[in-house]
Design a protein around this motif. Structure first.
Motif, mmCIF file in Angstrom:
data_model
loop_
_atom_site.group_PDB
_atom_site.id
_atom_site.type_symbol
_atom_site.label_atom_id
_atom_site.label_comp_id
_atom_site.label_asym_id
_atom_site.label_seq_id
_atom_site.Cartn_x
_atom_site.Cartn_y
_atom_site.Cartn_z
ATOM 1 N N LEU A 67 0.862 -1.060 -0.102
ATOM 2 C CA LEU A 67 -0.205 -0.021 0.134
ATOM 3 C C LEU A 67 0.891 1.335 -0.013
ATOM 4 O O LEU A 67 0.534 2.458 -0.289
ATOM 5 C CB LEU A 67 -0.939 0.046 1.203
ATOM 6 C CG LEU A 67 -2.104 -1.079 1.141
ATOM 7 C CD1 LEU A 67 -2.903 -0.867 2.160
ATOM 8 C CD2 LEU A 67 -2.722 -0.923 -0.221
ATOM 9 N N TYR A 69 2.988 1.567 -2.214
ATOM 10 C CA TYR A 69 3.237 2.062 -3.596
ATOM 11 C C TYR A 69 2.142 1.824 -4.603
ATOM 12 O O TYR A 69 1.979 2.268 -5.573
ATOM 13 C CB TYR A 69 4.260 0.878 -4.420
ATOM 14 C CG TYR A 69 5.730 0.971 -3.721
ATOM 15 C CD1 TYR A 69 6.625 2.020 -3.827
ATOM 16 C CD2 TYR A 69 6.016 0.179 -2.512
ATOM 17 C CE1 TYR A 69 7.787 2.067 -3.208
ATOM 18 C CE2 TYR A 69 7.379 0.343 -2.008
ATOM 19 C CZ TYR A 69 8.398 1.081 -2.273
ATOM 20 O OH TYR A 69 9.398 1.118 -1.633
ATOM 21 N N TYR A 70 0.963 0.905 -3.972
ATOM 22 C CA TYR A 70 0.005 0.491 -4.813
ATOM 23 C C TYR A 70 -1.202 0.852 -3.919
ATOM 24 O O TYR A 70 -1.232 1.240 -2.767
ATOM 25 C CB TYR A 70 -0.177 -0.777 -4.985
ATOM 26 C CG TYR A 70 1.115 -1.319 -5.818
ATOM 27 C CD1 TYR A 70 1.241 -1.053 -7.149
ATOM 28 C CD2 TYR A 70 2.161 -1.877 -5.287
ATOM 29 C CE1 TYR A 70 2.229 -1.507 -8.108
ATOM 30 C CE2 TYR A 70 3.390 -2.279 -5.893
ATOM 31 C CZ TYR A 70 3.463 -2.135 -7.324
ATOM 32 O OH TYR A 70 4.442 -2.424 -7.904
ATOM 33 N N SER A 71 -2.568 0.864 -4.921
ATOM 34 C CA SER A 71 -3.926 1.264 -4.263
ATOM 35 C C SER A 71 -4.366 -0.035 -3.295
ATOM 36 O O SER A 71 -4.075 -1.045 -3.529
ATOM 37 C CB SER A 71 -4.603 2.038 -5.201
ATOM 38 O OG SER A 71 -5.098 0.740 -6.101
ATOM 39 N N GLN A 72 -5.616 0.279 -2.711
ATOM 40 C CA GLN A 72 -6.234 -0.766 -1.987
ATOM 41 C C GLN A 72 -6.854 -1.704 -3.054
ATOM 42 O O GLN A 72 -6.687 -2.924 -2.787
ATOM 43 C CB GLN A 72 -7.208 -0.028 -1.054
ATOM 44 C CG GLN A 72 -8.234 -1.302 -0.333
ATOM 45 C CD GLN A 72 -7.534 -2.160 0.580
ATOM 46 O OE1 GLN A 72 -6.445 -1.614 1.409
ATOM 47 N NE2 GLN A 72 -7.444 -3.662 0.623
ATOM 48 N N ASP A 73 -7.398 -1.206 -4.055
ATOM 49 C CA ASP A 73 -7.804 -2.026 -5.392
ATOM 50 C C ASP A 73 -6.763 -2.745 -5.677
ATOM 51 O O ASP A 73 -7.159 -4.000 -6.148
ATOM 52 C CB ASP A 73 -8.375 -1.056 -6.346
ATOM 53 C CG ASP A 73 -9.693 -0.422 -5.812
ATOM 54 O OD1 ASP A 73 -10.524 -1.079 -4.928
ATOM 55 O OD2 ASP A 73 -10.401 0.420 -6.327
ATOM 56 N N GLU A 74 -5.639 -2.265 -5.969
ATOM 57 C CA GLU A 74 -4.388 -3.029 -6.496
ATOM 58 C C GLU A 74 -4.001 -4.301 -5.570
ATOM 59 O O GLU A 74 -3.696 -5.413 -5.948
ATOM 60 C CB GLU A 74 -3.451 -2.058 -6.984
ATOM 61 C CG GLU A 74 -3.515 -1.210 -8.084
ATOM 62 C CD GLU A 74 -2.596 -0.317 -8.403
ATOM 63 O OE1 GLU A 74 -2.514 -0.026 -9.420
ATOM 64 O OE2 GLU A 74 -2.091 0.239 -7.367
ATOM 65 N N TYR A 75 -4.141 -3.977 -4.447
ATOM 66 C CA TYR A 75 -3.782 -5.103 -3.169
ATOM 67 C C TYR A 75 -4.886 -6.029 -3.413
ATOM 68 O O TYR A 75 -4.570 -7.131 -3.218
ATOM 69 C CB TYR A 75 -3.528 -4.237 -1.949
ATOM 70 C CG TYR A 75 -3.681 -5.400 -0.734
ATOM 71 C CD1 TYR A 75 -2.493 -6.068 -0.587
ATOM 72 C CD2 TYR A 75 -4.817 -5.687 -0.093
ATOM 73 C CE1 TYR A 75 -2.246 -7.058 0.309
ATOM 74 C CE2 TYR A 75 -4.522 -6.515 1.088
ATOM 75 C CZ TYR A 75 -3.459 -7.396 1.392
ATOM 76 O OH TYR A 75 -3.287 -8.004 2.151
ATOM 77 N N PRO A 115 -2.488 -4.092 -11.996
ATOM 78 C CA PRO A 115 -1.167 -3.466 -11.625
ATOM 79 C C PRO A 115 -0.273 -3.499 -12.511
ATOM 80 O O PRO A 115 -0.187 -4.620 -13.019
ATOM 81 C CB PRO A 115 -1.174 -3.760 -10.157
ATOM 82 C CG PRO A 115 -2.538 -4.497 -9.704
ATOM 83 C CD PRO A 115 -3.051 -5.052 -11.174
#
Length: 262
Positions: A67, A69-75, A115
């Motif tokens: 999180l 580097y990435y968004s919650q949706d990408e996680y 992602p």
């Protein structure tokens, strides 16, 4: 005592905070149980409450890192991939490729943006290795049954001289034991094969000489490459309404088994 020490190593990445977390979790569990004990045994590590709590702790460590580097949706998309392993904690390279291609095709069909770490199967495999989600196994040059097995974890292979160890393709792989419950792997899952979803679209270009074209369609109106040999029926023309299946096996959204819609 030696067994419990090995269990601490098995469930951790050899980090002090992992061991401290396990001790705190087991202490809480033992306090809630009737009676008392003077020591921790390897049996305590098989307790379902411990397995659940520690798996969530380890996954939380990965989540906090991603999180950044990435968004919650990408996680959440990252977690969805493991459903396609059909409950397997140990898998071959071919099984990995099958799961990856199936997952990417499903996302393409629904118009979901992936992602960056899903760029291709090699990039994602390295990503899983970098995060210590998986290890790979290889044997020495001796091809006999008694040849030595090496289990390669990124956190073990990383040194000052090699800060970014590379995963090998074509190997056997295994998800970290402590993460298995959080990722819902470890027990085979039988999935009934459903009929592949067919999308509706419109032919927007055709190159008869080179034998390919493009269709725009699906929920997100994505462009899909197709070969004329995939078209069933008479000659295909621009503006034809068609139905088709989707594949990303060749690196880009591709339309297969195309049929003209009346």
């Amino acid at each position: 005592m030696s067994n419990s020490f090995l269990a601490f190593l098995r469930f951790s990445y050899y980090r002090p905070r992992d061991v401290n977390s396990m001790i705190a979790t087991i202490q809480d569990i033992l306090k809630k149980k009737s009676g008392s004990t003077e020591y921790v045994s390897d049996i305590d590590f098989s307790d379902s409450s411990f397995r659940d709590a520690h798996a969530e702790y380890l996954l939380g460590e990965i989540r906090d890192q991603l999180l950044f580097y990435y968004s919650q949706d990408e996680y959440d998309t990252f977690l969805e991939f493991f459903l396609h392993l059909r409950g397997k904690r140990k898998f071959t390279y071919e099984e990995y490729l099958s799961a990856f291609n199936e997952f990417v095709a499903q996302c393409a069909a629904s118009g979901k943006k992936l992602p960056q770490f899903f760029e291709n199967d090699t990039v994602f495999l390295q990503f899983l290795y970098d995060q210590n989600v998986i290890c790979y196994k290889e044997r020495d040059q001796d091809e006999s049954k008694d040849s030595e097995l090496f289990i390669r974890w990124c956190f073990r292979e990383r040194t000052l001289a090699n800060m970014a160890p590379k995963v090998r393709t074509g190997m056997e792989y295994e998800i970290f034991y402590g993460l298995s419950k959080a990722l819902n792997v470890g027990r085979p899952i039988r999935v009934k094969r459903s009929v592949k979803r067919r999308l509706i679209g419109t032919v927007i270009s055709v190159d008869g000489e080179k034998g390919f074209g493009f269709i725009r369609g699906g929920d997100k109106q994505i462009e899909y490459y197709f070969k004329l040999t995939e078209f069933s029926g008479s000659h295909v023309r621009i503006s034809d309404k068609v139905s088709f299946e989707v594949s990303t096996k060749y690196g880009k959204p591709r339309a297969l088994t195309i049929k003209r819609e009346r």
